[in-house]
Design a protein around this motif. Sequence first.
Motif, PDB file in Angstrom:
ATOM      1  N   SER A 142       0.828  -1.203   0.000  1.00  0.00           N
ATOM      2  CA  SER A 142       0.000   0.000   0.000  1.00  0.00           C
ATOM      3  C   SER A 142       0.868   1.260   0.000  1.00  0.00           C
ATOM      4  CB  SER A 142      -0.925  -0.003   1.221  1.00  0.00           C
ATOM      5  OG  SER A 142      -1.652   1.201   1.309  1.00  0.00           O
ATOM      6  N   ALA A 143       1.932   1.265   0.789  1.00  0.00           N
ATOM      7  CA  ALA A 143       2.831   2.424   0.845  1.00  0.00           C
ATOM      8  C   ALA A 143       3.477   2.659  -0.514  1.00  0.00           C
ATOM      9  CB  ALA A 143       3.897   2.213   1.918  1.00  0.00           C
ATOM     10  N   LEU A 144       3.915   1.586  -1.167  1.00  0.00           N
ATOM     11  CA  LEU A 144       4.518   1.731  -2.495  1.00  0.00           C
ATOM     12  C   LEU A 144       3.502   2.246  -3.505  1.00  0.00           C
ATOM     13  CD1 LEU A 144       6.857  -1.343  -2.978  1.00  0.00           C
ATOM     14  CD2 LEU A 144       7.471   1.047  -2.678  1.00  0.00           C
ATOM     15  N   ARG A 145       2.280   1.761  -3.405  1.00  0.00           N
ATOM     16  CA  ARG A 145       1.228   2.224  -4.309  1.00  0.00           C
ATOM     17  C   ARG A 145       0.970   3.727  -4.132  1.00  0.00           C
ATOM     18  NH1 ARG A 145      -1.278  -2.233  -3.363  1.00  0.00           N
ATOM     19  NH2 ARG A 145      -0.928  -3.567  -5.115  1.00  0.00           N
ATOM     20  N   LYS A 146       0.876   4.163  -2.888  1.00  0.00           N
ATOM     21  CA  LYS A 146       0.648   5.582  -2.612  1.00  0.00           C
ATOM     22  C   LYS A 146       1.803   6.432  -3.126  1.00  0.00           C
ATOM     23  CE  LYS A 146      -2.239   4.930   1.485  1.00  0.00           C
ATOM     24  NZ  LYS A 146      -2.329   5.086   2.947  1.00  0.00           N
ATOM     25  N   LEU A 147       3.015   5.956  -2.901  1.00  0.00           N
ATOM     26  CA  LEU A 147       4.185   6.679  -3.390  1.00  0.00           C
ATOM     27  C   LEU A 147       4.195   6.718  -4.916  1.00  0.00           C
ATOM     28  CD1 LEU A 147       6.763   8.141  -2.529  1.00  0.00           C
ATOM     29  CD2 LEU A 147       7.904   5.914  -2.446  1.00  0.00           C
ATOM     30  N   GLY A 148       3.839   5.604  -5.539  1.00  0.00           N
ATOM     31  CA  GLY A 148       3.777   5.552  -7.002  1.00  0.00           C
ATOM     32  C   GLY A 148       2.759   6.515  -7.569  1.00  0.00           C
ATOM     33  N   HIS A 149       1.586   6.581  -6.964  1.00  0.00           N
ATOM     34  CA  HIS A 149       0.552   7.507  -7.441  1.00  0.00           C
ATOM     35  C   HIS A 149       0.970   8.959  -7.216  1.00  0.00           C
ATOM     36  CE1 HIS A 149      -2.309   4.542  -8.723  1.00  0.00           C
ATOM     37  NE2 HIS A 149      -2.287   3.948  -7.540  1.00  0.00           N
ATOM     38  N   ALA A 150       1.644   9.227  -6.098  1.00  0.00           N
ATOM     39  CA  ALA A 150       2.077  10.589  -5.797  1.00  0.00           C
ATOM     40  C   ALA A 150       3.122  11.072  -6.802  1.00  0.00           C
ATOM     41  CB  ALA A 150       2.638  10.662  -4.376  1.00  0.00           C
ATOM     42  N   LEU A 151       3.907  10.155  -7.337  1.00  0.00           N
ATOM     43  CA  LEU A 151       4.973  10.535  -8.277  1.00  0.00           C
ATOM     44  C   LEU A 151       4.528  10.510  -9.736  1.00  0.00           C
ATOM     45  CD1 LEU A 151       8.124   8.803  -6.771  1.00  0.00           C
ATOM     46  CD2 LEU A 151       7.603  11.232  -6.878  1.00  0.00           C
ATOM     47  N   ARG A 152       3.291  10.153  -9.997  1.00  0.00           N
ATOM     48  CA  ARG A 152       2.796   9.995 -11.371  1.00  0.00           C
ATOM     49  C   ARG A 152       3.092  11.226 -12.237  1.00  0.00           C
ATOM     50  NH1 ARG A 152       2.626   6.357 -14.517  1.00  0.00           N
ATOM     51  NH2 ARG A 152       1.383   4.981 -13.266  1.00  0.00           N
ATOM     52  N   GLN A 153       2.807  12.426 -11.734  1.00  0.00           N
ATOM     53  CA  GLN A 153       3.002  13.651 -12.527  1.00  0.00           C
ATOM     54  C   GLN A 153       4.466  14.056 -12.628  1.00  0.00           C
ATOM     55  OE1 GLN A 153       0.563  15.341 -14.196  1.00  0.00           O
ATOM     56  NE2 GLN A 153      -0.715  13.606 -13.613  1.00  0.00           N
ATOM     57  N   VAL A 154       5.234  13.805 -11.574  1.00  0.00           N
ATOM     58  CA  VAL A 154       6.620  14.263 -11.524  1.00  0.00           C
ATOM     59  C   VAL A 154       7.571  13.322 -12.259  1.00  0.00           C
ATOM     60  CG1 VAL A 154       8.523  14.843  -9.944  1.00  0.00           C
ATOM     61  CG2 VAL A 154       6.179  15.368  -9.316  1.00  0.00           C
ATOM     62  N   ALA A 155       7.382  12.031 -12.055  1.00  0.00           N
ATOM     63  CA  ALA A 155       8.305  11.046 -12.624  1.00  0.00           C
ATOM     64  C   ALA A 155       7.529   9.790 -13.005  1.00  0.00           C
ATOM     65  CB  ALA A 155       9.401  10.721 -11.618  1.00  0.00           C
TER      66      ALA A 155
END
Length: 170
Positions: free
Chosen positions: A102-115
């Motif tokens: 879940s933590a990796l998923r949240k981090l992945g979604h948060a970085l969608r626009q940046v990287a």
Amino acid sequence: MERASNKAERLLQLEQLLLAFPEGLRKAEIARRLGVHRSTAGRYVEELSQRLPIWEDGNFFGIDRDDYLTQVRLTIHESMALHLAARLMASRTDKHNPHAASALRKLGHALRQVAPLVSDHLLASAEVMDDAARRHDPVYLEVLETLTRAWSRGRMVHLWHRHESGRVYE
């Protein structure tokens, strides 16, 4: 407008206050520390409970740390460090850990626009950690959650482990 910003500031103060006292505070103590009437403190607690996991036990109020979401701002390099640490964890354990996924998923979604490329790798890592081939072990997860709670509260724990041979280690 000043009244609204004052209330917003007091709600933030209340959140910080409840975080500072994990055992909870009485409504009268909350009112004293915020400099408001007890009934106002009660309304603030009620309003804050609409967006935060507030628990109530008799006259005490506190924040449920198991469900409280913290906010973190990371650089892309810090995000990559967390990703690599999670990948290492994923490669070293065969047990399912839904919290890590879940933590990796949240981090992945948060970085969608940046990287977006880093985001794709984080989301793929989350899928690996949620893979059905990983052994679901509710006891492992319960022990991990208990240790996390104890560590976060500064509590000591007593552990023992029974080896396959039957020998018990403390």
